[in-house]
Scaffold this motif. Structure first.
Motif, short mmCIF file in Angstrom:
data_model
loop_
_atom_site.label_atom_id
_atom_site.label_comp_id
_atom_site.label_asym_id
_atom_site.label_seq_id
_atom_site.Cartn_x
_atom_site.Cartn_y
_atom_site.Cartn_z
N TYR A 178 0.82 -1.22 0.00
CA TYR A 178 0.00 0.00 0.00
C TYR A 178 0.85 1.27 0.00
CZ TYR A 178 -3.38 -3.49 1.50
OH TYR A 178 -4.16 -4.62 1.57
N THR B 295 1.21 3.91 -3.11
CA THR B 295 0.02 4.73 -3.38
C THR B 295 -0.15 5.80 -2.32
OG1 THR B 295 -1.05 2.86 -4.48
CG2 THR B 295 -2.48 4.65 -3.72
N ASP C 34 -10.80 4.07 -7.21
CA ASP C 34 -9.87 2.93 -7.23
C ASP C 34 -10.38 1.95 -8.27
OD1 ASP C 34 -8.09 0.90 -6.74
OD2 ASP C 34 -8.83 0.43 -4.73
N ALA D 191 -10.76 -2.52 -7.79
CA ALA D 191 -10.63 -2.33 -6.34
C ALA D 191 -10.70 -3.63 -5.54
CB ALA D 191 -11.71 -1.36 -5.84
N MET E 118 -7.42 -1.31 -0.52
CA MET E 118 -6.73 -0.04 -0.75
C MET E 118 -7.60 1.13 -0.34
SD MET E 118 -4.01 1.59 -1.66
CE MET E 118 -2.98 0.54 -2.70
N LEU E 119 -8.88 1.07 -0.60
CA LEU E 119 -9.77 2.15 -0.19
C LEU E 119 -9.80 2.29 1.33
CD1 LEU E 119 -12.77 1.61 -2.64
CD2 LEU E 119 -11.12 3.49 -2.67
N GLY F 297 -15.06 2.70 -5.29
CA GLY F 297 -14.40 1.51 -5.81
C GLY F 297 -15.06 1.06 -7.10
N VAL G 183 -6.63 5.82 -8.89
CA VAL G 183 -5.55 4.92 -8.50
C VAL G 183 -5.92 3.50 -8.92
CG1 VAL G 183 -4.88 6.37 -6.55
CG2 VAL G 183 -6.47 4.47 -6.18
N SER G 184 -4.89 2.68 -9.09
CA SER G 184 -5.10 1.24 -9.27
C SER G 184 -3.90 0.52 -8.69
CB SER G 184 -5.29 0.88 -10.74
OG SER G 184 -4.07 0.98 -11.46
N TRP H 237 -3.08 10.68 -11.54
CA TRP H 237 -3.40 9.26 -11.42
C TRP H 237 -2.14 8.47 -11.06
CZ3 TRP H 237 -0.36 6.71 -14.86
CH2 TRP H 237 -0.02 7.35 -16.05
#
Length: 233
Positions: free
Chosen positions: A43, A46, A66, A69, A74-75, A93, A131-132, A159
């Protein structure tokens, strides 16, 4: 031998991409993937990028999409990051698997959720940041180029892609580690395929050039790449 073996991206399918996988199997795999992300500091790239973006732009609120997701891990980290730094985050997400939405809700993931293919989103959809993580290696090159252009159009401030490096060392490490830790069978199967489907710096230079998207390509320990824009005005 290993160098030629991983010289080009694999197109072998991952079980997680199979819509026939049941919700229980999918959720079990997501739990072990979250464990792997946690112990490998997955993580961190990011969250550090978000730190830089906020420092550069001065924004105190962000809408975050995300893509890919999964179970929303991550969220959940971004939600914690925002609370710790006094940044209000509106989280969304996106994943095309209905099982991902169910797993994210069960885990208490905050924010909204969209179950759809990303390219089916409305053309006027905009987010402050997109984000990804561990998503782009699932895409063939042509779709990845399309995704890079898509993010450039739909992200107001920037991004960020967080994904694996294709190399024998992480392949071997995951082959051994997932078995020694007796992780979920889907994770055991997919982990090395993910590395074989992943990217090198040369790949990223070629693909971002083809997409026409200016991006920073940065090495991240252990064996990851961060591909990002550093913040739009």
């Amino acid at each position: 031998m290993a160098r030629s073996w991983l010289r080009a991206r694999s197109d072998e399918a991952e079980r997680m991409d199979d819509a026939a996988q049941g919700e229980a199997a999918f959720r079990s795999a997501l739990r072990d993937l979250e464990f792997l992300n946690r112990i490998s500091f997955g993580y961190r790239p990011t969250l550090r990028w978000l730190d830089r973006l906020v420092a550069r732009t001065g924004v105190r609120s962000l809408s975050v999409l995300d893509v890919g997701a999964g179970g929303g891990d991550m969220l959940r980290r971004i939600d914690h990051w925002g609370r710790a730094r006094g940044v209000a985050v509106a989280l969304t997400g996106l994943d095309r698997s209905p099982a991902a939405a169910a797993a994210a809700r069960a885990a208490g993931t905050p924010g909204a959720w969209i179950t759809a293919d990303l390219f089916d989103l409305p053309g006027d959809a905009r987010y402050d940041v997109i984000v990804s993580a561990l998503f782009t290696h699932h895409l063939p090159d042509a779709d990845l180029v399309r995704f890079l252009r898509w993010m450039e159009r739909h992200a107001r401030h920037g991004w960020m892609i967080n994904d694996l490096h294709r190399h024998a060392m992480p392949w071997i490490g995951l082959w051994l580690g997932t078995r020694l830790m007796r992780l979920d069978p889907m994770v055991v199967h997919d982990s090395t395929i993910s590395v074989a489907r992943a990217f090198t710096r040369r790949d990223w230079r070629r693909l971002t050039a083809e997409a026409g998207t200016p991006a920073r390509i940065a090495w991240q320990l252990p064996f990851r790449w961060a591909i990002c824009t550093e913040g739009k005005a």
